[in-house]
Design an enzyme around this catalytic site. Structure first.
Site, PDB file in Angstrom:
ATOM      1  N   LYS A  13      45.809  -3.295 -20.693  1.00 22.93           N
ATOM      2  CA  LYS A  13      44.302  -3.922 -19.883  1.00 22.93           C
ATOM      3  C   LYS A  13      45.260  -4.004 -18.149  1.00 22.93           C
ATOM      4  O   LYS A  13      44.041  -3.093 -18.220  1.00 22.93           O
ATOM      5  CB  LYS A  13      44.163  -4.839 -20.159  1.00 22.93           C
ATOM      6  CG  LYS A  13      43.626  -6.537 -19.460  1.00 22.93           C
ATOM      7  CD  LYS A  13      42.800  -7.147 -20.811  1.00 22.93           C
ATOM      8  CE  LYS A  13      43.145  -8.325 -20.241  1.00 22.93           C
ATOM      9  NZ  LYS A  13      43.797  -9.024 -19.489  1.00 22.93           N
ATOM     10  N   SER A  14      46.308  -4.047 -18.145  1.00 16.42           N
ATOM     11  CA  SER A  14      45.900  -3.928 -16.862  1.00 16.42           C
ATOM     12  C   SER A  14      46.545  -2.719 -16.321  1.00 16.42           C
ATOM     13  O   SER A  14      45.973  -2.490 -15.149  1.00 16.42           O
ATOM     14  CB  SER A  14      48.118  -4.420 -16.485  1.00 16.42           C
ATOM     15  OG  SER A  14      47.783  -5.631 -16.927  1.00 16.42           O
ATOM     16  N   GLY A  84      39.892 -12.043 -14.750  1.00 15.90           N
ATOM     17  CA  GLY A  84      40.683 -12.555 -13.359  1.00 15.90           C
ATOM     18  C   GLY A  84      41.072 -10.583 -12.552  1.00 15.90           C
ATOM     19  O   GLY A  84      41.014 -10.466 -11.430  1.00 15.90           O
ATOM     20  N   ARG A 112      37.952 -19.853 -12.052  1.00 21.00           N
ATOM     21  CA  ARG A 112      39.048 -19.644 -11.724  1.00 21.00           C
ATOM     22  C   ARG A 112      40.050 -19.716 -10.165  1.00 21.00           C
ATOM     23  O   ARG A 112      38.275 -19.252  -9.413  1.00 21.00           O
ATOM     24  CB  ARG A 112      39.977 -18.196 -12.244  1.00 21.00           C
ATOM     25  CG  ARG A 112      39.356 -18.576 -13.844  1.00 21.00           C
ATOM     26  CD  ARG A 112      40.039 -17.156 -14.889  1.00 21.00           C
ATOM     27  NE  ARG A 112      41.160 -17.134 -14.226  1.00 21.00           N
ATOM     28  CZ  ARG A 112      42.121 -16.192 -14.891  1.00 21.00           C
ATOM     29  NH1 ARG A 112      40.432 -15.013 -15.215  1.00 21.00           N
ATOM     30  NH2 ARG A 112      42.888 -15.731 -14.942  1.00 21.00           N
ATOM     31  N   SER A 156      52.691 -13.872  -8.663  1.00 18.49           N
ATOM     32  CA  SER A 156      51.196 -13.156  -9.460  1.00 18.49           C
ATOM     33  C   SER A 156      51.074 -11.172  -8.815  1.00 18.49           C
ATOM     34  O   SER A 156      51.125 -11.356  -8.261  1.00 18.49           O
ATOM     35  CB  SER A 156      49.962 -14.249  -8.796  1.00 18.49           C
ATOM     36  OG  SER A 156      48.968 -13.169  -9.254  1.00 18.49           O
ATOM     37  N   ASP A 307      51.428 -13.593 -20.332  1.00 14.97           N
ATOM     38  CA  ASP A 307      49.917 -14.132 -21.450  1.00 14.97           C
ATOM     39  C   ASP A 307      50.485 -14.118 -22.527  1.00 14.97           C
ATOM     40  O   ASP A 307      49.710 -14.271 -23.833  1.00 14.97           O
ATOM     41  CB  ASP A 307      49.059 -12.397 -21.151  1.00 14.97           C
ATOM     42  CG  ASP A 307      49.180 -11.975 -20.481  1.00 14.97           C
ATOM     43  OD1 ASP A 307      48.351 -13.726 -19.666  1.00 14.97           O
ATOM     44  OD2 ASP A 307      48.866 -11.526 -19.835  1.00 14.97           O
ATOM     45  N   LYS A 336      44.400 -19.679 -16.200  1.00 14.77           N
ATOM     46  CA  LYS A 336      44.049 -18.587 -17.005  1.00 14.77           C
ATOM     47  C   LYS A 336      42.169 -18.677 -17.534  1.00 14.77           C
ATOM     48  O   LYS A 336      41.145 -19.510 -17.059  1.00 14.77           O
ATOM     49  CB  LYS A 336      44.996 -18.099 -18.093  1.00 14.77           C
ATOM     50  CG  LYS A 336      46.890 -17.448 -17.147  1.00 14.77           C
ATOM     51  CD  LYS A 336      47.004 -17.083 -16.726  1.00 14.77           C
ATOM     52  CE  LYS A 336      48.100 -16.667 -16.195  1.00 14.77           C
ATOM     53  NZ  LYS A 336      48.028 -15.137 -15.101  1.00 14.77           N
ATOM     54  N   ARG A 340      45.237 -22.613 -20.360  1.00 15.58           N
ATOM     55  CA  ARG A 340      45.749 -22.807 -21.806  1.00 15.58           C
ATOM     56  C   ARG A 340      46.944 -23.481 -22.272  1.00 15.58           C
ATOM     57  O   ARG A 340      46.884 -23.200 -23.147  1.00 15.58           O
ATOM     58  CB  ARG A 340      46.140 -21.177 -21.926  1.00 15.58           C
ATOM     59  CG  ARG A 340      45.890 -19.769 -22.152  1.00 15.58           C
ATOM     60  CD  ARG A 340      46.304 -18.193 -22.267  1.00 15.58           C
ATOM     61  NE  ARG A 340      44.891 -17.384 -22.311  1.00 15.58           N
ATOM     62  CZ  ARG A 340      45.130 -16.834 -21.552  1.00 15.58           C
ATOM     63  NH1 ARG A 340      46.555 -15.834 -20.720  1.00 15.58           N
ATOM     64  NH2 ARG A 340      44.280 -15.645 -21.897  1.00 15.58           N
ATOM     65  N   ARG A 382      43.736 -15.018 -26.535  1.00 16.21           N
ATOM     66  CA  ARG A 382      44.277 -14.638 -26.124  1.00 16.21           C
ATOM     67  C   ARG A 382      44.633 -16.300 -27.343  1.00 16.21           C
ATOM     68  O   ARG A 382      45.650 -16.342 -28.277  1.00 16.21           O
ATOM     69  CB  ARG A 382      45.688 -14.522 -25.440  1.00 16.21           C
ATOM     70  CG  ARG A 382      44.974 -13.947 -24.335  1.00 16.21           C
ATOM     71  CD  ARG A 382      46.132 -13.239 -23.796  1.00 16.21           C
ATOM     72  NE  ARG A 382      46.432 -12.292 -22.710  1.00 16.21           N
ATOM     73  CZ  ARG A 382      46.471 -11.096 -23.269  1.00 16.21           C
ATOM     74  NH1 ARG A 382      47.188 -10.502 -23.790  1.00 16.21           N
ATOM     75  NH2 ARG A 382      45.922 -10.106 -22.038  1.00 16.21           N
TER      76      ARG A 382
HETATM   77  C1  S3P Z   1      47.847  -9.251 -14.940  1.00 20.13           C
HETATM   78  C2  S3P Z   1      48.566 -10.360 -13.697  1.00 20.13           C
HETATM   79  C3  S3P Z   1      48.627 -11.658 -14.692  1.00 20.13           C
HETATM   80  C4  S3P Z   1      47.876 -11.545 -16.193  1.00 20.13           C
HETATM   81  C5  S3P Z   1      46.976 -11.067 -16.112  1.00 20.13           C
HETATM   82  C6  S3P Z   1      46.820  -9.875 -16.354  1.00 20.13           C
HETATM   83  C7  S3P Z   1      47.815  -7.777 -13.604  1.00 20.13           C
HETATM   84  O1  S3P Z   1      48.463 -12.717 -14.327  1.00 20.13           O
HETATM   85  O2  S3P Z   1      47.997 -13.380 -16.331  1.00 20.13           O
HETATM   86  O3  S3P Z   1      46.430 -11.176 -17.946  1.00 20.13           O
HETATM   87  O4  S3P Z   1      47.635  -6.585 -15.208  1.00 20.13           O
HETATM   88  O5  S3P Z   1      48.355  -8.141 -13.284  1.00 20.13           O
HETATM   89  P1  S3P Z   1      48.640 -13.015 -12.487  1.00 20.13           P
HETATM   90  O6  S3P Z   1      48.538 -12.449 -11.455  1.00 20.13           O
HETATM   91  O7  S3P Z   1      47.708 -13.993 -12.584  1.00 20.13           O
HETATM   92  O8  S3P Z   1      49.944 -14.138 -12.929  1.00 20.13           O
END
Ligand code: S3P
Length: 428
Positions: A13-14, A84, A112, A156, A307, A336, A340, A382
């Protein structure tokens, strides 16, 4: 329950979000394979289309093509859905664009916090207008930006990536430092595309070279380690068998859950190690643990498994001898897709496990009693997947309030979970 077979998790996903955003900022046509077809990635594709980027449909087993030109002012508000990552990374991209855009999202995303991104972007020179405090909807007007040197108050990857993207679109130098290293997919993709990104004394530094935009590119997105974690946990909790999870991204900034599972007594072999677009990829072979041991997860480990806390908490609930597992400094989990931290503890209690949030720590005590009870997923993908895995245990009766949320990150989750547990049943 026994486990067996071979599965492939969906695309990361990222990396899928980052691949689409960078393809949208490149010059010409890009081709992305293995992209996640979950709702969150479709949200990124949707907002980019609204900004004038031509993107082919995001469908399974088909490459996605991105035809970029300059981003243009959107005709309507940009709906980031539940994502997010879409909202925060997009704010970074828009900080360098000379037009106004209004961002919003679903009820979960509209709760958020966004100041973690908007504050440093304002320091860079972006104009950001709030409507109800720091949450979405927000209106951003980008333009000429100043260079930024910034220390993140919390680790983050979303904030770090937003600032690096602002540096890229605003053509200015950005240097970011984090208390602990979060996932580094943006950095790796920048380097893979030949952008001037380096690490200097523990800070991540983007320095524009003045060259035009990067040319369109081809990228293969590896399988998502966070999605694989649910299947690996199902295998770890099984009474026997062996599971192969193929084509998993094994970037060390994402693999804290494997380190923790190994500490708890689960064996996970990494085979067939290779590279895809600057990211390490491997096949994982998992065998159930004979007896799970309790452990302590440190604050430094949290960004590498942020996560995976729900699924690790589920595994911790099966630790032998009523051992207590403690997750230190997981307060970020409150902001989140749902709260969570509270919901993991509350739902574990609802199925008969002793679990509690104490300050920013989560405590989970192991039990041998089969989990039975009703789970409120709060439409958080999740939570739904973690408690579905708990429901595969012998004698379990776990009722989920809904299952549809898995479409956010793993649309075929229930099919895959059934397959790896049912195959084993057929073979006795
Ligand atoms: C992500 C970073 C994380 C993670 C999210 C995906 C990303 O969040 O929890 O599911 O793709 O950069 P944070 O940057 O808020 O920790």
């Amino acid at each position: 329950m026994k486990v067996s077979g071979v599965v492939r998790p969906p695309g990361d996903k990222s990396i899928s979000h980052r691949a689409l955003l960078l393809a949208a900022l490149a010059r010409g046509r890009s081709e992305l394979t293995g992209l996640l077809t979950g709702e969150d990635v479709k949200s990124t594709a949707r907002v980019l289309r609204a900004l004038g980027v031509a993107i082919s449909p995001v469908r399974d087993a088909r490459p996605v093509t991105v035809q970029a030109s300059r981003l243009t002012a959107p005709a309507a508000r940009l709906d980031c859905g539940n994502s997010g990552t879409t909202a925060r990374l997009l704010l970074g991209v828009l900080a360098g664009q000379p037009f106004r855009a209004r961002l919003t999202g679903d009820a979960s995303l509209r709760r958020r916090p966004m100041r973690r991104v908007t504050e440093p972007l304002r320091t860079m020179g972006a104009e950001i207008k709030e409507e109800h405090g720091e949450t979405l909807p927000l209106t951003i007007r980008g333009g000429r930006l100043h260079p930024l040197t910034y220390v993140l108050p919390v680790a983050s990857a979303q904030v770090k990536s937003a600032l690096l993207l602002a540096g890229l679109t605003g053509n200015v130098c950005v240097s970011v430092r984090e208390p602990y290293r979060s996932r580094d997919h943006t950095e790796r993709l920048f380097v893979h595309l030949g952008l001037a990104l380096s690490e200097q004394d523990g800070a991540v530094v983007y320095a524009p070279t003045g060259r035009p935009r990067v040319p369109g590119f081809r990228l293969e997105v590896p399988g998502d380690a966070s999605s694989a974690a649910f299947l690996i946990a199902a295998a770890a909790l099984a009474e026997g068998g062996e599971l192969s999870v193929e084509n998993v991204g094994v970037n060390p900034t994402r693999l804290g859950f494997l380190v923790v599972l190994e500490r708890m007594g689960v064996r996970v072999e990494r085979v067939n190690l290779r590279d895809a677009g600057g990211e390490p990829v491997a096949d994982l072979v998992v065998r159930p643990a004979s007896a799970l041991r309790a452990t302590e997860i440190t604050a430094a480990e949290v960004p590498t498994l942020v996560d995976e806390v729900p699924i690790l908490a589920v595994v911790a609930s099966r630790v032998a001898g009523a051992g207590e597992t403690v997750f230190r400094e997981v307060g970020e989990l409150r902001v989140k897709e749902s709260n969570r931290l509270e919901l993991v503890a509350q739902n574990l209690r609802a199925v008969g496990v002793a679990a509690e949030a104490q300050g920013n720590d989560l405590h989970v005590r192991g039990t041998e009693r089969p989990p039975r009870g009703a789970v409120d997923t709060a439409r958080d993908h999740r939570l739904a997947m973690a408690f579905a895995v708990l429901g595969t245990l012998p004698g379990a009766a776990v009722r989920l309030s809904e299952r549809r949320s898995v479409a956010i990150s793993y649309p075929a989750f229930f099919r895959d979970l059934r397959r790896i547990t049912a195959d084993a049943r057929h073979r006795g």
